[in-house]
Design a protein around this motif. Sequence first.
Motif, PDB file in Angstrom:
ATOM      1  N   TRP A 113       0.835  -1.200   0.000  1.00  0.00           N
ATOM      2  CA  TRP A 113       0.000   0.000   0.000  1.00  0.00           C
ATOM      3  C   TRP A 113       0.868   1.248   0.000  1.00  0.00           C
ATOM      4  O   TRP A 113       0.625   2.195  -0.750  1.00  0.00           O
ATOM      5  N   TRP A 114       1.903   1.272   0.854  1.00  0.00           N
ATOM      6  CA  TRP A 114       2.814   2.416   0.908  1.00  0.00           C
ATOM      7  C   TRP A 114       3.476   2.616  -0.450  1.00  0.00           C
ATOM      8  O   TRP A 114       3.555   3.750  -0.946  1.00  0.00           O
ATOM      9  N   GLY A 115       3.952   1.530  -1.059  1.00  0.00           N
ATOM     10  CA  GLY A 115       4.585   1.639  -2.370  1.00  0.00           C
ATOM     11  C   GLY A 115       3.626   2.172  -3.420  1.00  0.00           C
ATOM     12  O   GLY A 115       3.999   3.002  -4.252  1.00  0.00           O
ATOM     13  N   ALA A 130       1.932   4.072  -8.708  1.00  0.00           N
ATOM     14  CA  ALA A 130       0.592   3.488  -8.756  1.00  0.00           C
ATOM     15  C   ALA A 130       0.582   2.151  -9.493  1.00  0.00           C
ATOM     16  O   ALA A 130      -0.424   1.444  -9.484  1.00  0.00           O
ATOM     17  N   GLU A 131       1.706   1.783 -10.116  1.00  0.00           N
ATOM     18  CA  GLU A 131       1.793   0.493 -10.807  1.00  0.00           C
ATOM     19  C   GLU A 131       1.745  -0.691  -9.848  1.00  0.00           C
ATOM     20  O   GLU A 131       1.457  -1.810 -10.252  1.00  0.00           O
ATOM     21  N   ILE A 132       2.059  -0.448  -8.580  1.00  0.00           N
ATOM     22  CA  ILE A 132       1.972  -1.511  -7.582  1.00  0.00           C
ATOM     23  C   ILE A 132       0.495  -1.737  -7.307  1.00  0.00           C
ATOM     24  O   ILE A 132      -0.207  -0.848  -6.833  1.00  0.00           O
ATOM     25  N   GLY A 133       0.032  -2.930  -7.640  1.00  0.00           N
ATOM     26  CA  GLY A 133      -1.397  -3.223  -7.544  1.00  0.00           C
ATOM     27  C   GLY A 133      -1.855  -3.453  -6.118  1.00  0.00           C
ATOM     28  O   GLY A 133      -1.323  -4.314  -5.423  1.00  0.00           O
ATOM     29  N   VAL A 134      -2.810  -2.656  -5.696  1.00  0.00           N
ATOM     30  CA  VAL A 134      -3.444  -2.853  -4.396  1.00  0.00           C
ATOM     31  C   VAL A 134      -4.945  -2.681  -4.576  1.00  0.00           C
ATOM     32  O   VAL A 134      -5.420  -2.250  -5.613  1.00  0.00           O
ATOM     33  N   GLY A 135      -5.663  -3.004  -3.574  1.00  0.00           N
ATOM     34  CA  GLY A 135      -7.115  -2.883  -3.590  1.00  0.00           C
ATOM     35  C   GLY A 135      -7.674  -3.888  -2.608  1.00  0.00           C
ATOM     36  O   GLY A 135      -6.973  -4.803  -2.157  1.00  0.00           O
ATOM     37  N   TYR A 136      -8.922  -3.719  -2.277  1.00  0.00           N
ATOM     38  CA  TYR A 136      -9.544  -4.568  -1.270  1.00  0.00           C
ATOM     39  C   TYR A 136      -9.471  -6.040  -1.662  1.00  0.00           C
ATOM     40  O   TYR A 136      -9.010  -6.883  -0.881  1.00  0.00           O
TER      41      TYR A 136
END
Length: 188
Positions: free
Chosen positions: A141-143, A149-155
């Motif tokens: 999330w920090w990254g 924003a290329e680092i994929g995060v999400g619920y």
Amino acid sequence: MLPLIPADLLRALGLVLIPAAWAVAGWPSAAVMLLVFGAQWLTRWLVPGSALDWGAQAVLLAAGWFSVTGLYHRVEALDLVMHAAASAAVVGLVAVAARARLRRRGEDPGALVRRLGPVLSAAALTGAGVGLGVLWELAEWWGHTVVTAEIGVGYDDTIGDLAADLFGAGAGAALAVRGQLRAAGSAR
């Protein structure tokens, strides 16, 4: 200087993949591979040349390189498989570190597992693995927020990753506890 062992071949590959990651996907990917390289040296310190050394290195190298190349976005469920495998390997390393710490304190790890019972012992190791998985998700999330924003995060990604971490950590813990009980039984 440390004497070279065959498992150092994978560590050499990890070193080469740092600049390769930079060339393929930029400095954030190189940072990921640098983290992998550091973990590879942790395996050498804890379990040099063992099957856990080879296996953990292979899993960590694959996980890092899949991130660099964007394979997680192209192959469905690969992220979950790698989270489970990495969590199992990490729990194996946590078990080795805990066993070494107990021995340095003059305690018998097998006696402790027998006293706590295999279920509670495995639960403790599983909890350690999931806790490290939570830290990894926070770092993702920090990254994503600070680096790219290329680092994929999400619920859905985070919950899926944590569920895979729980599965892998549980499997790794079961193997570690079983191995400790076997070792304690053969030492009698």
